[in-house]
Design a protein around this motif. Structure first.
Motif, PDB file in Angstrom:
ATOM      1  N   GLY A  37      37.296  14.894  36.110  1.00 54.87           N
ATOM      2  CA  GLY A  37      36.036  15.262  35.461  1.00 54.87           C
ATOM      3  C   GLY A  37      35.323  16.355  36.246  1.00 54.87           C
ATOM      4  O   GLY A  37      35.949  17.231  36.833  1.00 54.87           O
ATOM      5  N   ASN A  38      33.996  16.275  36.262  1.00 59.14           N
ATOM      6  CA  ASN A  38      33.240  17.315  36.955  1.00 59.14           C
ATOM      7  C   ASN A  38      33.421  17.279  38.465  1.00 59.14           C
ATOM      8  O   ASN A  38      33.056  18.226  39.157  1.00 59.14           O
ATOM      9  CB  ASN A  38      31.752  17.206  36.611  1.00 59.14           C
ATOM     10  N   ASP A  41      35.441  20.222  40.626  1.00 62.84           N
ATOM     11  CA  ASP A  41      34.868  21.367  41.340  1.00 62.84           C
ATOM     12  C   ASP A  41      34.670  21.028  42.804  1.00 62.84           C
ATOM     13  O   ASP A  41      34.925  21.844  43.686  1.00 62.84           O
ATOM     14  CB  ASP A  41      33.513  21.752  40.733  1.00 62.84           C
ATOM     15  N   ASP A 121      45.718  21.433  33.426  1.00 57.80           N
ATOM     16  CA  ASP A 121      45.844  21.546  31.967  1.00 57.80           C
ATOM     17  C   ASP A 121      44.565  21.100  31.257  1.00 57.80           C
ATOM     18  O   ASP A 121      44.559  20.974  30.026  1.00 57.80           O
ATOM     19  CB  ASP A 121      47.027  20.725  31.428  1.00 57.80           C
ATOM     20  N   ILE A 122      43.512  20.833  32.003  1.00 60.65           N
ATOM     21  CA  ILE A 122      42.274  20.427  31.348  1.00 60.65           C
ATOM     22  C   ILE A 122      41.230  21.518  31.599  1.00 60.65           C
ATOM     23  O   ILE A 122      41.042  22.382  30.756  1.00 60.65           O
ATOM     24  CB  ILE A 122      41.799  19.043  31.850  1.00 60.65           C
ATOM     25  N   ALA A 123      40.601  21.488  32.766  1.00 61.17           N
ATOM     26  CA  ALA A 123      39.563  22.490  32.990  1.00 61.17           C
ATOM     27  C   ALA A 123      39.584  23.051  34.402  1.00 61.17           C
ATOM     28  O   ALA A 123      38.718  23.833  34.751  1.00 61.17           O
ATOM     29  CB  ALA A 123      38.191  21.878  32.696  1.00 61.17           C
ATOM     30  N   SER A 124      40.558  22.650  35.220  1.00 62.03           N
ATOM     31  CA  SER A 124      40.493  23.042  36.622  1.00 62.03           C
ATOM     32  C   SER A 124      41.743  23.774  37.071  1.00 62.03           C
ATOM     33  O   SER A 124      42.842  23.472  36.621  1.00 62.03           O
ATOM     34  CB  SER A 124      40.337  21.807  37.502  1.00 62.03           C
ATOM     35  N   PRO A 232      34.680  39.145  34.267  1.00 62.42           N
ATOM     36  CA  PRO A 232      34.735  38.941  32.816  1.00 62.42           C
ATOM     37  C   PRO A 232      33.560  39.617  32.127  1.00 62.42           C
ATOM     38  O   PRO A 232      32.458  39.622  32.659  1.00 62.42           O
ATOM     39  CB  PRO A 232      34.656  37.417  32.675  1.00 62.42           C
ATOM     40  N   PRO A 233      33.814  40.203  30.972  1.00 62.83           N
ATOM     41  CA  PRO A 233      32.735  40.891  30.259  1.00 62.83           C
ATOM     42  C   PRO A 233      31.679  39.892  29.794  1.00 62.83           C
ATOM     43  O   PRO A 233      31.941  38.703  29.712  1.00 62.83           O
ATOM     44  CB  PRO A 233      33.453  41.528  29.067  1.00 62.83           C
ATOM     45  N   VAL A 235      29.393  37.583  27.564  1.00 64.38           N
ATOM     46  CA  VAL A 235      29.817  36.772  26.433  1.00 64.38           C
ATOM     47  C   VAL A 235      29.279  37.377  25.132  1.00 64.38           C
ATOM     48  O   VAL A 235      28.099  37.605  24.995  1.00 64.38           O
ATOM     49  CB  VAL A 235      29.286  35.339  26.585  1.00 64.38           C
ATOM     50  N   VAL A 236      30.175  37.649  24.204  1.00 61.01           N
ATOM     51  CA  VAL A 236      29.713  38.030  22.872  1.00 61.01           C
ATOM     52  C   VAL A 236      30.348  37.062  21.882  1.00 61.01           C
ATOM     53  O   VAL A 236      31.518  36.722  22.015  1.00 61.01           O
ATOM     54  CB  VAL A 236      30.112  39.473  22.482  1.00 61.01           C
ATOM     55  N   THR A 237      29.567  36.619  20.929  1.00 59.06           N
ATOM     56  CA  THR A 237      30.129  35.700  19.951  1.00 59.06           C
ATOM     57  C   THR A 237      31.047  36.490  19.029  1.00 59.06           C
ATOM     58  O   THR A 237      30.627  37.455  18.417  1.00 59.06           O
ATOM     59  CB  THR A 237      29.006  35.050  19.125  1.00 59.06           C
ATOM     60  N   PRO A 238      32.343  36.104  18.970  1.00 59.23           N
ATOM     61  CA  PRO A 238      33.272  36.859  18.125  1.00 59.23           C
ATOM     62  C   PRO A 238      32.843  36.799  16.656  1.00 59.23           C
ATOM     63  O   PRO A 238      32.277  35.808  16.209  1.00 59.23           O
ATOM     64  CB  PRO A 238      34.612  36.161  18.336  1.00 59.23           C
TER      65      PRO A 238
ATOM     66  N   VAL B  41      38.125  23.850  25.762  1.00 62.59           N
ATOM     67  CA  VAL B  41      37.574  23.250  26.987  1.00 62.59           C
ATOM     68  C   VAL B  41      37.284  24.348  28.012  1.00 62.59           C
ATOM     69  O   VAL B  41      36.228  24.370  28.647  1.00 62.59           O
ATOM     70  CB  VAL B  41      38.569  22.204  27.555  1.00 62.59           C
ATOM     71  N   LYS B  45      33.761  25.319  29.891  1.00 64.13           N
ATOM     72  CA  LYS B  45      33.644  25.309  31.348  1.00 64.13           C
ATOM     73  C   LYS B  45      33.115  26.654  31.846  1.00 64.13           C
ATOM     74  O   LYS B  45      32.238  26.712  32.708  1.00 64.13           O
ATOM     75  CB  LYS B  45      34.997  25.020  31.986  1.00 64.13           C
ATOM     76  N   ARG B  51      29.653  29.895  34.969  1.00 62.13           N
ATOM     77  CA  ARG B  51      28.626  30.941  34.897  1.00 62.13           C
ATOM     78  C   ARG B  51      27.530  30.525  33.915  1.00 62.13           C
ATOM     79  O   ARG B  51      27.460  31.037  32.784  1.00 62.13           O
ATOM     80  CB  ARG B  51      29.260  32.263  34.429  1.00 62.13           C
ATOM     81  N   GLN B  59      28.365  29.600  20.849  1.00 62.19           N
ATOM     82  CA  GLN B  59      29.787  29.523  21.200  1.00 62.19           C
ATOM     83  C   GLN B  59      30.149  28.160  21.724  1.00 62.19           C
ATOM     84  O   GLN B  59      31.250  27.651  21.467  1.00 62.19           O
ATOM     85  CB  GLN B  59      30.098  30.575  22.259  1.00 62.19           C
ATOM     86  N   GLY B 136      32.000  16.596  31.629  1.00 63.20           N
ATOM     87  CA  GLY B 136      32.730  15.876  32.673  1.00 63.20           C
ATOM     88  C   GLY B 136      33.391  14.629  32.124  1.00 63.20           C
ATOM     89  O   GLY B 136      34.544  14.313  32.439  1.00 63.20           O
ATOM     90  N   GLY B 139      36.479  15.472  30.175  1.00 67.77           N
ATOM     91  CA  GLY B 139      37.596  15.789  31.077  1.00 67.77           C
ATOM     92  C   GLY B 139      38.229  14.532  31.644  1.00 67.77           C
ATOM     93  O   GLY B 139      39.448  14.435  31.778  1.00 67.77           O
ATOM     94  N   GLU B 140      37.394  13.551  31.974  1.00 69.08           N
ATOM     95  CA  GLU B 140      37.941  12.300  32.496  1.00 69.08           C
ATOM     96  C   GLU B 140      38.789  11.592  31.438  1.00 69.08           C
ATOM     97  O   GLU B 140      39.801  10.966  31.760  1.00 69.08           O
ATOM     98  CB  GLU B 140      36.800  11.376  32.945  1.00 69.08           C
ATOM     99  N   ARG B 150      51.599  10.785  30.167  1.00 68.78           N
ATOM    100  CA  ARG B 150      52.239  12.083  30.198  1.00 68.78           C
ATOM    101  C   ARG B 150      53.050  12.190  31.489  1.00 68.78           C
ATOM    102  O   ARG B 150      52.546  11.899  32.569  1.00 68.78           O
ATOM    103  CB  ARG B 150      51.160  13.157  30.168  1.00 68.78           C
TER     104      ARG B 150
END
Ligand code: HEM
Lengths: 240, 154
Positions: A37-38, A41, A121-124, A232-233, A235-238, B41, B45, B51, B59, B136, B139-140, B150
């Motif tokens: 999870g968080n 980081d 494969d999740i967020a890290s 990274p540029p 953020v613009v909403t596509p 995801v 993040k 950021r 978005q 968070g 993600g958990e 998996r």
């Protein structure tokens, strides 16, 4: 022969600082890595601290004080044989303990270096993820996990050895790692030569500075050795 | 000899092109679904944690809705019997245990859906702190299922 017992410094201050910071940060890395999870980081931050500690320890193994140097305790066959024959004399790591120290350091380097490239494969992902392909990163993640399992086994062995010394040999190994001091029978031959405090302080600062530089570089994706991609540029909403 | 070669050829064709086709297709689609969720995801993040100054409410809402939509699309039908073997975009990493512990699977999957729905709701609210906390938890929930069902990277 009976020598009067005296107190000597077996572990210098930088070594003790390294040891206990390592214990705390590895424990934290294990907990945060398992929970995910968080906390991931914070897992990466703990990992970077560990990287710095390991860099410092490797340097200190060459320019530290006597008992910290690899050449003083590297478990060569001769030393191991002498130890098993009961002929080893010294105050630092005994050759068998040295084997476990080296194994711990090697496995720690393994888990740390692979973590720098790993992803979940999740967020890290580690700070050097961008330097390799996803395929390589997945492979590194697999090894991160395997090194971690080996690390757990070695940590348990380490703790069991300490307990064994405490119970069967009535030797407290933890206290000297806290205070640096150990009561020994006075024997000139085995007393490590201490260099001047200034020289030690200077080498401590040098090793510390290099370790900080290593962590800074890695945390910034390998700067200044690796060309960094543009930020990274905005953020613009596509549109679609 | 000719007959033998023909038999080999037929066997090769049938295993590669026909056998397990439905299974492979299920694997392929679920791998796509998870990859697509991971893409969203990553966007959340980047905006909420890496950021926060780049936070763009619409978005993040779009990404959270996409995750919830995939989660609620009935992914269970992509886990047909026998799909712990086979190749979608790549060889599957589903553990055989998946089929032996249906209760555990149901629990992890419904936990995950609940967190995904909650994230979509919180994203609407637009409070970055709340989104971060719920992110968070999501993600958990992903990790809980990966840890259990998996296969680890090799
Ligand atoms: C002694 C140091 C470290 C220990 C004990 C450690 C431990 C762990 C553990 C227990 C996990 C969870 C594995 C799993 O879910 O099966 C993990 C995952 C991870 N770690 Fe570390 N780690 C260390 C250093 C690092 C470093 C230096 C980094 C990078 C900065 C890092 C980045 C990651 C990443 C990205 C993952 C997710 C990959 C995955 O789940 O396979 N780790 N680590």
């Amino acid at each position: 022969m009976n020598f009067p017992s005296i107190k000597i410094t077996v572990w210098d201050f930088p070594l003790r600082l390294f040891h206990w910071l390592l214990v705390l940060s590895v424990a934290f890395a294990i907990i945060s890595g398992e929970l995910g999870g968080n906390l991931m980081d914070w897992h990466e931050r703990a990992g970077l601290l560990i990287l710095g500690l390991l860099a410092f320890r490797l340097l200190w193994g060459f320019i530290g004080t006597a008992n910290a140097r690899f050449c003083s305790f590297f478990p060569t066959l001769n030393r191991l044989r002498a130890y098993l024959d009961g002929e080893w004399r010294g105050y630092g790591h005994n050759p068998l303990g040295a084997l476990s120290v080296i194994a711990l350091l090697v496995i720690l380097v393994g888990v740390t270096v692979t973590g720098l490239f790993a992803n979940d494969d999740i967020a890290s992902h580690g700070p050097l993820f961008d330097l390799v392909t996803k395929h390589t990163s997945d492979w590194m993640s697999g090894w991160h996990d395997r090194f971690y399992t080996m690390l757990l086994a070695l940590v348990i062995l380490h703790l069991l050895a300490i307990a064994w010394y405490a119970i069967f040999k009535k030797q407290n190994l933890v206290l000297p790692m806290l205070t640096g001091k150990k009561r020994v029978e006075h024997d000139e031959a085995a007393t490590p030569v201490m260099s001047s405090a200034w020289s030690v302080a200077l080498r401590f600062i040098l090793a510390g500075a290099i370790s900080v530089a290593v962590v800074w570089s890695v945390a910034n994706g390998g700067q200044p050795f690796v060309e960094q991609s543009a930020p990274p540029p905005a953020v613009v909403t596509p549109e679609w | 000899m000719k007959k033998f070669a023909l038999a080999i050829l037929c066997a090769a064709i049938s295993t590669s092109a026909f056998a397990g086709k439905e299974e492979d297709q299920q694997i392929k689609v679920r791998q796509s679904a998870y990859t697509f969720m991971a893409w969203n995801v990553g966007k959340i993040k980047a905006q909420v944690i890496d950021r926060p100054e780049a936070y763009d409410k619409n978005q993040v809402i779009a990404a959270a809705n996409a995750i919830a939509a995939v989660a609620n699309s009935g992914l269970s039908v992509l886990f047909g019997p026998g799909t712990d073997q086979g190749t979608g975009w790549k060889k599957t990493r589903l553990k055989p245990e998946f089929f032996k512990q249906p209760d555990e699977v149901r629990k992890l999957a419904t936990d995950f859906n609940r967190e995904a729905n909650e994230l979509a709701k919180v994203a609407q609210g637009g409070n970055v702190g709340d989104i971060k906390a719920q992110f968070g938890k999501l993600g958990e929930a992903c990790k809980a299922c990966h840890d259990k069902f998996r296969v680890k990277e090799d």
